[in-house]
Design a protein around this motif. Structure first.
Motif, mmCIF file in Angstrom:
data_model
loop_
_atom_site.group_PDB
_atom_site.id
_atom_site.type_symbol
_atom_site.label_atom_id
_atom_site.label_comp_id
_atom_site.label_asym_id
_atom_site.label_seq_id
_atom_site.Cartn_x
_atom_site.Cartn_y
_atom_site.Cartn_z
ATOM 1 N N LYS A 6 6.237 -15.786 -4.403
ATOM 2 C CA LYS A 6 6.069 -14.355 -4.148
ATOM 3 C C LYS A 6 5.175 -13.717 -5.202
ATOM 4 C CE LYS A 6 8.874 -10.458 -2.574
ATOM 5 N NZ LYS A 6 10.262 -9.978 -2.358
ATOM 6 N N LEU A 7 5.380 -14.120 -6.453
ATOM 7 C CA LEU A 7 4.538 -13.599 -7.535
ATOM 8 C C LEU A 7 3.092 -14.037 -7.356
ATOM 9 C CD1 LEU A 7 4.353 -12.086 -10.221
ATOM 10 C CD2 LEU A 7 4.981 -14.212 -11.383
ATOM 11 N N ALA A 8 2.896 -15.286 -6.960
ATOM 12 C CA ALA A 8 1.545 -15.800 -6.731
ATOM 13 C C ALA A 8 0.877 -15.097 -5.560
ATOM 14 C CB ALA A 8 1.589 -17.306 -6.476
ATOM 15 N N SER A 9 1.682 -14.709 -4.561
ATOM 16 C CA SER A 9 1.130 -13.983 -3.413
ATOM 17 C C SER A 9 0.534 -12.657 -3.843
ATOM 18 C CB SER A 9 2.227 -13.770 -2.369
ATOM 19 O OG SER A 9 1.740 -13.030 -1.272
ATOM 20 N N LEU A 10 1.237 -11.943 -4.727
ATOM 21 C CA LEU A 10 0.720 -10.667 -5.230
ATOM 22 C C LEU A 10 -0.525 -10.880 -6.086
ATOM 23 C CD1 LEU A 10 1.146 -7.557 -5.741
ATOM 24 C CD2 LEU A 10 2.338 -8.261 -7.834
ATOM 25 N N ALA A 13 -3.622 -11.898 -4.029
ATOM 26 C CA ALA A 13 -4.212 -10.807 -3.238
ATOM 27 C C ALA A 13 -4.814 -9.736 -4.121
ATOM 28 C CB ALA A 13 -3.151 -10.203 -2.317
ATOM 29 N N HIS A 14 -4.231 -9.536 -5.315
ATOM 30 C CA HIS A 14 -4.709 -8.502 -6.243
ATOM 31 C C HIS A 14 -4.905 -9.130 -7.628
ATOM 32 C CE1 HIS A 14 -3.898 -5.465 -3.205
ATOM 33 N NE2 HIS A 14 -2.686 -5.972 -3.055
ATOM 34 N N PRO A 15 -6.007 -9.836 -7.823
ATOM 35 C CA PRO A 15 -6.227 -10.549 -9.097
ATOM 36 C C PRO A 15 -6.318 -9.640 -10.308
ATOM 37 C CG PRO A 15 -8.223 -10.559 -7.741
ATOM 38 C CD PRO A 15 -7.119 -10.038 -6.875
ATOM 39 N N GLU A 16 -6.408 -8.330 -10.106
ATOM 40 C CA GLU A 16 -6.424 -7.421 -11.252
ATOM 41 C C GLU A 16 -5.076 -7.381 -11.970
ATOM 42 O OE1 GLU A 16 -5.871 -4.892 -7.485
ATOM 43 O OE2 GLU A 16 -7.138 -6.567 -8.156
ATOM 44 N N VAL A 17 -4.015 -7.963 -11.367
ATOM 45 C CA VAL A 17 -2.723 -8.081 -12.041
ATOM 46 C C VAL A 17 -2.397 -9.540 -12.358
ATOM 47 C CG1 VAL A 17 -1.808 -5.961 -11.047
ATOM 48 C CG2 VAL A 17 -1.443 -8.126 -9.856
ATOM 49 N N PHE A 189 4.310 -7.117 -0.512
ATOM 50 C CA PHE A 189 3.707 -5.894 -1.034
ATOM 51 C C PHE A 189 4.498 -4.650 -0.650
ATOM 52 C CE2 PHE A 189 0.091 -8.766 0.175
ATOM 53 C CZ PHE A 189 -0.045 -9.324 -1.089
ATOM 54 N N ALA A 190 5.800 -4.799 -0.492
ATOM 55 C CA ALA A 190 6.634 -3.676 -0.056
ATOM 56 C C ALA A 190 6.537 -2.514 -1.029
ATOM 57 C CB ALA A 190 8.086 -4.140 0.065
ATOM 58 N N ASN A 191 6.369 -1.309 -0.463
ATOM 59 C CA ASN A 191 6.322 -0.059 -1.244
ATOM 60 C C ASN A 191 5.193 -0.036 -2.272
ATOM 61 O OD1 ASN A 191 8.612 1.348 -0.093
ATOM 62 N ND2 ASN A 191 9.881 -0.218 -1.064
#
Length: 282
Positions: A6-10, A13-17, A189-191
């Motif tokens: 789940k962390l890798a999914s975020l 998708a958003h490499p800025e984090v 990416f909830a909320n």
């Protein structure tokens, strides 16, 4: 989807984090060990070369002068070549590690706002709710900021652009933006709401161009209305300082560029005063 997935999914998708540790201390220690190994190998190589050169054996004495003889030495005389091969392997390992550390040192630290978002996302049940159980569980919760790096840091077009992204955007979304942008419905990416960095740069650029257009017009208008020379000089100083501050905060201009542009701006005001005084005298 939970945990690392789940962390890798975020982060994917958003490499800025996408924030990771560089392990600077371990990297430096590894370089020190490799350096020490090379120093020892160098010492052994020099000692072996001197012994061979002082030998009464003609073939052994020529080992430092002829590569073929050195590479095919036998009968107990192959030590110099063996050390050479060890040095060759260790030099490659040392060079690769040195370049790797050099590249790692060029990576920037995480944006504080983005890191704060990642921490909230991992903790909040209505967002990511990702908890890791290993020794790496607090890498982002209690980060060593000097050791944490961003693989895709947020690009800034100046202090004003950074302020828009780090401070203004959150207040904008809480008051106005929430009516136009709805949170993601997906589990990963909830909320969460994503604003384009390019859009922020365009807004910052539009504001910067507007100010760049207004300042010269405002300066000329005020100088035209005012007749007192001391007041005019004070106005020139004030607008010149404002122009310098605007360039420094709204753009990524270099100091030399800011200096040249400020000088030109001040010169325009002085020329206007001179022409205005000449017209009044005529």
């Amino acid at each position: 989807m939970e945990g690392y997935a789940k962390l890798a999914s975020l982060m994917g998708a958003h490499p800025e984090v996408l924030f990771l540790r560089r392990f600077g201390a371990l990297g430096a220690q590894n370089l020190l060990y490799l350096q020490a190994e090379l120093v020892q190998l160098e010492h052994e190589f020099r000692e072996c070369s001197r012994e061979n050169e002082r030998s009464n054996d003609r073939d052994r004495a020529n080992l430092s002068k002829e590569w073929f003889t050195l590479a095919h030495a036998n009968g107990g005389h192959e030590r110099q070549w063996d050390i050479t091969l060890q040095i060759r392997k260790k030099l490659k390992e040392y060079g690769d590690a040195l370049l790797q550390q050099s590249l790692l040192q060029q990576l920037k630290q995480p944006n504080p706002t983005a890191l704060e978002f990642l921490q909230h996302w991992m903790k909040r049940p209505d967002m990511g709710c990702v908890y890791l159980y290993g020794r790496d569980s607090d890498i982002w919760e209690k980060p060593d900021l000097l050791d944490l790096v961003a693989l895709k840091p947020q690009q800034s077009e100046g202090l004003f652009s950074s302020w828009l992204a780090d401070h203004f955007l959150q207040k904008y979304h809480q008051t106005i933006g929430k009516y136009f942008r709805k949170p993601h419905a997906t589990d990963s990416f909830a909320n969460t709401v994503h604003y384009s960095q390019e859009g922020l740069h365009r807004v910052a650029g539009l504001i910067a161009m507007s100010i760049a257009s207004i300042l010269p017009i405002a300066a000329v208008t005020v100088l035209y209305v005012v007749d007192s020379m001391p007041v005019r000089l004070a106005i020139i100083a004030t607008f010149t300082v404002l122009f310098t501050i605007a360039l420094g905060t709204l753009t990524k201009a270099r100091f030399i560029d800011i200096f040249m542009a400020t000088t030109a701006f001040a010169a325009v005001q002085v020329v206007f005063i001179s022409n205005n005084m000449g017209t009044a005298a005529a």
